[in-house]
Design a protein around this motif. Sequence first.
Motif, short mmCIF file in Angstrom:
data_model
loop_
_atom_site.label_atom_id
_atom_site.label_comp_id
_atom_site.label_asym_id
_atom_site.label_seq_id
_atom_site.Cartn_x
_atom_site.Cartn_y
_atom_site.Cartn_z
N LEU A 39 -23.81 43.78 6.56
CA LEU A 39 -23.86 44.37 7.90
C LEU A 39 -23.15 43.49 8.94
O LEU A 39 -23.73 43.16 9.98
CB LEU A 39 -25.33 44.58 8.33
CG LEU A 39 -26.13 45.60 7.53
CD1 LEU A 39 -27.60 45.50 7.90
CD2 LEU A 39 -25.60 47.00 7.78
N PRO A 40 -21.91 43.12 8.72
CA PRO A 40 -21.23 42.29 9.72
C PRO A 40 -20.93 43.04 11.01
O PRO A 40 -20.77 42.45 12.07
CB PRO A 40 -19.94 41.87 9.01
CG PRO A 40 -19.66 42.97 8.03
CD PRO A 40 -21.02 43.43 7.57
N GLY A 41 -20.83 44.38 10.92
CA GLY A 41 -20.45 45.15 12.09
C GLY A 41 -21.49 45.18 13.19
O GLY A 41 -21.16 45.47 14.35
N CYS A 63 -22.18 34.77 9.12
CA CYS A 63 -21.95 34.12 7.82
C CYS A 63 -20.48 33.71 7.68
O CYS A 63 -19.58 34.42 8.12
CB CYS A 63 -22.28 35.09 6.70
SG CYS A 63 -24.00 35.59 6.60
N ARG A 64 -20.29 32.58 7.05
CA ARG A 64 -18.94 32.04 6.90
C ARG A 64 -17.97 33.05 6.27
O ARG A 64 -16.81 33.15 6.67
CB ARG A 64 -19.00 30.77 6.04
CG ARG A 64 -17.66 30.06 5.86
CD ARG A 64 -17.82 28.78 5.07
NE ARG A 64 -18.57 27.77 5.81
CZ ARG A 64 -19.75 27.28 5.45
NH1 ARG A 64 -20.34 27.74 4.34
NH2 ARG A 64 -20.37 26.37 6.16
N SER A 65 -18.43 33.82 5.29
CA SER A 65 -17.53 34.71 4.56
C SER A 65 -17.00 35.85 5.40
O SER A 65 -15.94 36.41 5.09
CB SER A 65 -18.25 35.29 3.33
OG SER A 65 -19.39 36.05 3.71
N ARG A 78 -14.90 33.96 20.49
CA ARG A 78 -14.88 32.79 19.61
C ARG A 78 -15.88 33.07 18.50
O ARG A 78 -17.01 33.48 18.76
CB ARG A 78 -15.29 31.54 20.37
CG ARG A 78 -15.42 30.31 19.48
CD ARG A 78 -16.00 29.12 20.21
NE ARG A 78 -16.16 27.98 19.33
CZ ARG A 78 -16.78 26.85 19.67
NH1 ARG A 78 -17.29 26.72 20.89
NH2 ARG A 78 -16.87 25.85 18.81
N VAL A 79 -15.48 32.86 17.25
CA VAL A 79 -16.35 33.16 16.12
C VAL A 79 -16.76 31.87 15.44
O VAL A 79 -15.93 31.02 15.11
CB VAL A 79 -15.65 34.09 15.12
CG1 VAL A 79 -16.56 34.37 13.93
CG2 VAL A 79 -15.28 35.41 15.80
N ILE A 80 -18.06 31.72 15.25
CA ILE A 80 -18.65 30.53 14.64
C ILE A 80 -19.09 30.87 13.23
O ILE A 80 -19.89 31.80 13.01
CB ILE A 80 -19.85 30.04 15.47
CG1 ILE A 80 -19.40 29.69 16.89
CG2 ILE A 80 -20.52 28.84 14.81
CD1 ILE A 80 -20.53 29.59 17.88
N ALA A 81 -18.57 30.16 12.24
CA ALA A 81 -18.89 30.40 10.84
C ALA A 81 -20.13 29.59 10.46
O ALA A 81 -20.16 28.37 10.59
CB ALA A 81 -17.72 30.00 9.96
N GLU A 84 -24.17 30.08 4.59
CA GLU A 84 -24.81 31.30 4.11
C GLU A 84 -25.39 31.10 2.71
O GLU A 84 -25.02 30.18 1.98
CB GLU A 84 -23.82 32.46 4.11
CG GLU A 84 -22.66 32.33 3.16
CD GLU A 84 -21.67 33.49 3.32
OE1 GLU A 84 -21.93 34.56 2.73
OE2 GLU A 84 -20.66 33.32 4.02
N THR A 85 -26.29 32.00 2.37
CA THR A 85 -26.91 31.98 1.05
C THR A 85 -26.00 32.67 0.03
O THR A 85 -25.01 33.32 0.39
CB THR A 85 -28.27 32.70 1.08
OG1 THR A 85 -28.04 34.10 1.33
CG2 THR A 85 -29.17 32.13 2.17
N GLU A 86 -26.36 32.56 -1.25
CA GLU A 86 -25.58 33.22 -2.29
C GLU A 86 -25.59 34.73 -2.12
O GLU A 86 -24.65 35.43 -2.53
CB GLU A 86 -26.13 32.86 -3.67
CG GLU A 86 -25.90 31.40 -4.05
CD GLU A 86 -26.41 31.10 -5.44
OE1 GLU A 86 -26.93 32.04 -6.11
OE2 GLU A 86 -26.30 29.94 -5.87
N GLU A 87 -26.65 35.24 -1.49
CA GLU A 87 -26.76 36.69 -1.29
C GLU A 87 -25.98 37.18 -0.07
O GLU A 87 -25.93 38.38 0.20
CB GLU A 87 -28.23 37.09 -1.13
CG GLU A 87 -29.09 36.86 -2.35
CD GLU A 87 -29.47 35.38 -2.53
OE1 GLU A 87 -29.83 35.02 -3.66
OE2 GLU A 87 -29.40 34.62 -1.54
N GLY A 88 -25.38 36.26 0.69
CA GLY A 88 -24.58 36.67 1.84
C GLY A 88 -25.36 36.80 3.12
O GLY A 88 -24.95 37.53 4.04
N HIS A 89 -26.48 36.06 3.22
CA HIS A 89 -27.26 36.04 4.45
C HIS A 89 -27.09 34.69 5.15
O HIS A 89 -26.73 33.69 4.51
CB HIS A 89 -28.75 36.26 4.15
CG HIS A 89 -29.02 37.51 3.38
ND1 HIS A 89 -28.67 38.76 3.85
CD2 HIS A 89 -29.62 37.71 2.17
CE1 HIS A 89 -29.03 39.68 2.99
NE2 HIS A 89 -29.60 39.08 1.95
N ILE A 90 -27.34 34.64 6.45
CA ILE A 90 -27.28 33.36 7.16
C ILE A 90 -28.36 32.44 6.61
O ILE A 90 -29.52 32.83 6.49
CB ILE A 90 -27.48 33.56 8.67
CG1 ILE A 90 -26.41 34.49 9.25
CG2 ILE A 90 -27.42 32.21 9.39
CD1 ILE A 90 -26.64 34.86 10.70
#
Length: 298
Positions: A39-41, A63-65, A78-81, A84-90
């Motif tokens: 849900l990055p949007g 999340c960095r990805s 400005r975007v801050i990376a 994140e976890t292996e599941e793609g969560h912060i």
Amino acid sequence: MATPVTAALLRRMPLPCHREGDDKNARGSVLVAGGCAELPGAVLLAGVAALQAGAGRLQLAVCRSVAPPLGVAVPEARVIALPETEEGHIAAAAAPLLARQGSRAKALALGPGMMGGAEGEALTAGLLEALEGPALVLDAGALAVLPACRGALRRHAGRIVITPHDGEMAALLGIPRAAVQDDPLGAARQAASRFQAVVVMKGGCTRIVTPQGEAWQCDRGNVGLATSGSGDTLAGMVAGLLARGATPLQAALWGVYAHGEAGRRLALAQGPVGFLARMLPGEVPRILAELAPEPPEG
């Protein structure tokens, strides 16, 4: 009883004025933190809404990805990376970095699109413990941990807005969802007192309640607002107004009204359902300008 939110009421509590010649810093900085690989949007929606509500500067923490594509999608930010976890969560380990960045902002919106269960809860708790200064909008994924964080919340008393729907409110209060639906105003009053926050109890008729029990209601919206991402845009609008210097109550009242009025205008132009949450922020500058007094000269 709750006071209706109307244009006349808002004109009696005007937003801070911004003069010609002011730079972007005069309208404040917003940090929106949340999202996940799925849900990055949500962060994009909230961030754009904050800018269109008049904030001067925007940071998005994700999340960095997903940080690089988000930076391309929102070139104003400005975007801050974040780790994140292996599941793609912060990851919870992101809390100190978020606290440092958030303490430099005028307003911080936490939670849109945020998932992660225990990891997300630990992130929210750690951030609330370490954060200093900004006004807060706590939404979606940031709400679940609040019952266990009342001590940390007290550090931020007087500068918090929370934005639950009825299911999230039921979880916050530990009561059945049906009980919230039967008495949404009573539930909002209970939450406002318990968490010492201005509560925006979202619904077909949205209730806004202060910790002192003062209550307003806004039924300006329509069925078209019941769509994916609509709550994210509302959280961003409130955060943008906080960044401009509005009080939590002002930001909540103006944000809820502008959100509902944007939905009303889109329904008239597009049809009652089918317009997208991403279309709402574009209506907001005109709505706010129509309600604002003439700016002072000089």
